[in-house]
Design an enzyme around this catalytic site. Structure first.
Site, PDB file in Angstrom:
ATOM      1  CG  ASP A   1      -0.189  -0.034   2.529  1.00  0.00           C
ATOM      2  OD1 ASP A   1       1.040  -0.262   2.496  1.00  0.00           O
ATOM      3  OD2 ASP A   1      -0.817   0.156   3.582  1.00  0.00           O
TER       4      ASP A   1
ATOM      5  CG  HIS B   1      22.671   3.070 -17.456  1.00  0.00           C
ATOM      6  ND1 HIS B   1      21.603   2.848 -18.287  1.00  0.00           N
ATOM      7  CD2 HIS B   1      23.265   4.196 -17.931  1.00  0.00           C
ATOM      8  CE1 HIS B   1      21.554   3.796 -19.214  1.00  0.00           C
ATOM      9  NE2 HIS B   1      22.554   4.621 -19.020  1.00  0.00           N
TER      10      HIS B   1
ATOM     11  CG  ASP C   1      25.997  10.375 -15.244  1.00  0.00           C
ATOM     12  OD1 ASP C   1      25.264  11.369 -15.071  1.00  0.00           O
ATOM     13  OD2 ASP C   1      26.001   9.701 -16.290  1.00  0.00           O
TER      14      ASP C   1
ATOM     15  CG  ASP D   1      22.902  13.709 -17.713  1.00  0.00           C
ATOM     16  OD1 ASP D   1      23.631  13.126 -16.889  1.00  0.00           O
ATOM     17  OD2 ASP D   1      22.585  13.217 -18.815  1.00  0.00           O
TER      18      ASP D   1
ATOM     19  CG  HIS E   1      27.908   6.062 -23.993  1.00  0.00           C
ATOM     20  ND1 HIS E   1      28.218   7.385 -24.228  1.00  0.00           N
ATOM     21  CD2 HIS E   1      28.798   5.644 -23.048  1.00  0.00           C
ATOM     22  CE1 HIS E   1      29.231   7.751 -23.451  1.00  0.00           C
ATOM     23  NE2 HIS E   1      29.615   6.709 -22.734  1.00  0.00           N
TER      24      HIS E   1
ATOM     25  CG  HIS F   1      21.074  12.540 -23.570  1.00  0.00           C
ATOM     26  ND1 HIS F   1      20.475  13.368 -22.647  1.00  0.00           N
ATOM     27  CD2 HIS F   1      22.109  11.946 -22.917  1.00  0.00           C
ATOM     28  CE1 HIS F   1      21.103  13.251 -21.476  1.00  0.00           C
ATOM     29  NE2 HIS F   1      22.122  12.406 -21.610  1.00  0.00           N
TER      30      HIS F   1
ATOM     31  CG  HIS G   1      18.061   9.838 -21.660  1.00  0.00           C
ATOM     32  ND1 HIS G   1      18.203   8.500 -21.390  1.00  0.00           N
ATOM     33  CD2 HIS G   1      19.250  10.393 -21.295  1.00  0.00           C
ATOM     34  CE1 HIS G   1      19.413   8.273 -20.890  1.00  0.00           C
ATOM     35  NE2 HIS G   1      20.061   9.405 -20.820  1.00  0.00           N
TER      36      HIS G   1
ATOM     37  CD  GLU H   1      26.114  11.502 -21.775  1.00  0.00           C
ATOM     38  OE1 GLU H   1      26.439  10.699 -20.885  1.00  0.00           O
ATOM     39  OE2 GLU H   1      24.949  11.864 -21.963  1.00  0.00           O
TER      40      GLU H   1
ATOM     41  CE1 TYR I   1      32.293   4.946 -19.282  1.00  0.00           C
ATOM     42  CE2 TYR I   1      32.142   4.782 -21.676  1.00  0.00           C
ATOM     43  CZ  TYR I   1      31.842   5.437 -20.494  1.00  0.00           C
ATOM     44  OH  TYR I   1      31.099   6.586 -20.531  1.00  0.00           O
TER      45      TYR I   1
ATOM     46  NE  ARG J   1      28.774   8.985 -18.386  1.00  0.00           N
ATOM     47  CZ  ARG J   1      28.700   7.793 -17.832  1.00  0.00           C
ATOM     48  NH1 ARG J   1      29.319   6.764 -18.394  1.00  0.00           N
ATOM     49  NH2 ARG J   1      28.007   7.581 -16.735  1.00  0.00           N
TER      50      ARG J   1
ATOM     51  CD  GLU K   1      26.165  13.523 -18.944  1.00  0.00           C
ATOM     52  OE1 GLU K   1      26.351  12.803 -17.940  1.00  0.00           O
ATOM     53  OE2 GLU K   1      25.160  13.434 -19.674  1.00  0.00           O
TER      54      GLU K   1
HETATM   55  N1  GLY Z   1      22.950   9.937 -16.702  1.00  0.00           N
HETATM   56  C1  GLY Z   1      22.479   9.343 -17.870  1.00  0.00           C
HETATM   57  C2  GLY Z   1      23.128   9.894 -19.034  1.00  0.00           C
HETATM   58  O1  GLY Z   1      24.188  10.482 -18.925  1.00  0.00           O
HETATM   59  O2  GLY Z   1      22.621   9.850 -20.102  1.00  0.00           O
HETATM   60 MN    MN Z   2      23.680  12.158 -20.211  1.00  0.00          MN
HETATM   61 MN    MN Z   3      24.799  11.497 -17.213  1.00  0.00          MN
END
Ligand code: GLY
Ligand code: MN
Ligand code: MN
Length: 496
Positions: A76, A286, A303, A315, A397, A401, A408, A432, A436, A454, A456
């Site tokens: 609940d 992720h 991130d 982001d 990747h 985006h 996103h 970004e 890796y 990474r 970004e």
């Molecule tokens: N944090 C998700 C991305 O960088 O797209």
């Molecule tokens: Mn991103």
């Molecule tokens: Mn990100």
């Protein structure tokens, strides 16, 4: 219309029954509701123009944009509510407003009339007031009255109880379009009407709603700037907390928690689950389990983004040496990614292809992979989209985006306006790139194994170039070391 919202709480086995004496007593003795109406929401000055743009695309059609309902997390207990992004964009309602509400754009001869249907607060004489753990004022707080919601949003408002008739009105001669994924129960009810819509017509609405957000208005740009500024402060707080995170064990969780504290305090929440990935975990794109230790000789890939009450989110990723100093191998990988990211940002220009930043970044990364003898083919062969792509083993990747209310953002936009489109002033995109190198990857030199990097940033496309909204956070490796050293000193001063 049997809306989900009308259901009573499901778990009643531990509820203590209310006596008649209590029911008579509970509505009495309360001060009247505040007489003053609230100020309009910050976005209210902007939402009419957004609705007008949507209206112009669908003359004669009834447009239904639900906020969505509460979702059960377990038994609940519900998840904290977050409205559907299109609803938030068109109404200005953010944070946790407003479960089960529905915006309807009713066609007129000259456009559409917008009405916001929602559950106004139940009177204190109602059983809901004290007995409904899901919606009742005593349990979850006071909802707005009709007049208060109208003042907040500048919209015509109506009780959700009137929605059924509004949707059924003249339905057989009307094309009704609904955002299907926002509220499954309402979508079923609309589908059951004899109307002129179709799933394809609904998809066109979703596409339009996404594309409406591709270029941000001035208010949205300000929100993005603020989200980035607040996120930068939270990153600093994480750096200060790194020695403690190392000391405690499960340091990734500590990092997630410190960032989350600042996100909840300075904004509405995190805009997406924080990735706090130390060492080899950074190679899991992720990584949100965040249950690992932090070790002094590792990099931490953080991130994370703060989402404001208006739901706009940053982001940002920084990859930082936990000790405050990069090792030689870490620095080599880091500098390659940094160079790639700069090439990507330089390519993020008005009129350029959306994919230009990605391609520019990849050219740099592929060259480094070739120089290091890692790439099994030449750089030129690897970047050939038809026959190559070997480098994607180390960066699977894309670099960019759209970013906004959704991390996103604009995901239902047509490919021709997104991935295959061009960059325009007012767009906010991420850049970004990363590299890796998994611990288990036998194709990379041993010194690189277990290093994931990474970087970004959130980039606003302007009329004559771009603006890095997240530039406040250092990323040059020397600057990072100097920045961390100052933050470490200040945090140890705090402790003494
Ligand atoms: N944090 C998700 C991305 O960088 O797209
Ligand atoms: Mn991103
Ligand atoms: Mn990100």
């Amino acid at each position: 219309m049997a809306r989900v919202s009308e259901e009573q709480p499901k778990t009643r086995s531990r509820a203590i029954p209310y006596s008649e004496a209590f029911k008579t007593f509970i509505p009495t003795g309360w001060a009247p509701y505040a007489p003053d109406l609230p100020e309009p929401l910050p976005a209210t000055a902007w939402t009419q123009a957004r609705r007008d743009s949507l209206s112009a695309l669908f003359p004669g059609d009834r447009l239904v944009v639900p906020a969505g309902g509460l979702k059960v997390r377990s038994n609940d207990t519900d998840y904290r509510f977050r409205p559907h992004s299109a609803f938030a964009h068109l109404t200005g309602l953010g944070t946790d407003r407003e479960p089960d509400a529905v915006l309807v754009l009713e066609p007129t001869d000259s456009g559409h009339d917008a009405t916001l249907y929602f559950r106004p607060r139940a009177p204190r004489t109602s059983e809901e007031f004290y007995a409904n753990a899901r919606y009742g004022e005593m349990w979850v707080g006071q909802r707005e009255s009709l007049a208060e919601m109208a003042a907040l949003t500048g919209l015509t408002v109506a009780d959700i109880a009137d929605l059924e008739d509004a949707l059924a009105k003249n339905a057989s001669a009307t094309r009704v379009r609904i955002v299907r994924e926002a509220d499954a129960a309402l979508t079923d009810q609309v589908d059951a009407l004899d109307h002129l819509g179709s799933a394809e017509a609904d998809a066109e609405l979703s596409t339009a709603l996404s594309e409406l957000r591709l270029c941000k208005d001035e208010f949205e740009v300000d929100q993005m700037r603020e989200a980035c500024a607040k996120t930068a402060v939270a990153f600093e707080e994480v750096v200060r907390a790194l020695p403690e995170a190392v000391r405690r064990g499960r340091g990734e969780r500590w990092v997630e928690g410190v960032f989350g504290l600042h996100a909840r305090h300075a904004g509405n929440a995190v805009g997406y689950d924080t990735i706090a990935a130390a060492g080899d975990h950074a190679c899991t794109l992720h990584w949100i389990r965040n249950d690992g230790d932090l070790r002094g000789d590792e990099l931490l890939l953080l991130d994370a983004g703060i989402e404001l009450d208006t739901l706009y989110t940053a982001d940002i990723t920084r990859t930082l040496p936990v000790s405050g100093r990069f090792s030689e191998a870490q620095r080599k990988v880091y500098e390659a990614v940094l160079e790639a990211q700069q090439a990507g940002i330089d390519a993020a220009q008005p009129g350029a292809d959306f994919l230009a930043p990605h391609l520019a970044a990849v050219v740099v990364l592929v060259k480094r992979l070739e120089d290091w003898g890692i790439l099994p083919v030449s750089a030129a062969e690897s970047v050939d989209p038809e026959t190559g792509g070997q480098h994607r083993r180390w960066m699977v990747h894309g670099t960019s985006h759209h970013l906004g209310i959704d991390v996103h953002d604009c995901a239902q936009a047509l490919a021709e306006n997104y991935r295959e489109g061009t960059l325009k002033p007012g767009m906010v995109i991420t850049v970004e790139p990363g590299l890796y190198f998994k611990e288990t990857d036998l194709l990379v030199p041993e010194e690189f194994r277990g290093i994931g990097v990474r970087i970004e940033d959130d980039i606003l496309i302007t009329a004559d170039g771009n603006e890095n909204l997240s530039a406040a956070l250092p990323k040059d490796p020397d600057e990072i070391e100097a920045w961390m050293s100052v933050l470490f000193e200040r945090s140890s001063d705090r402790e003494h």
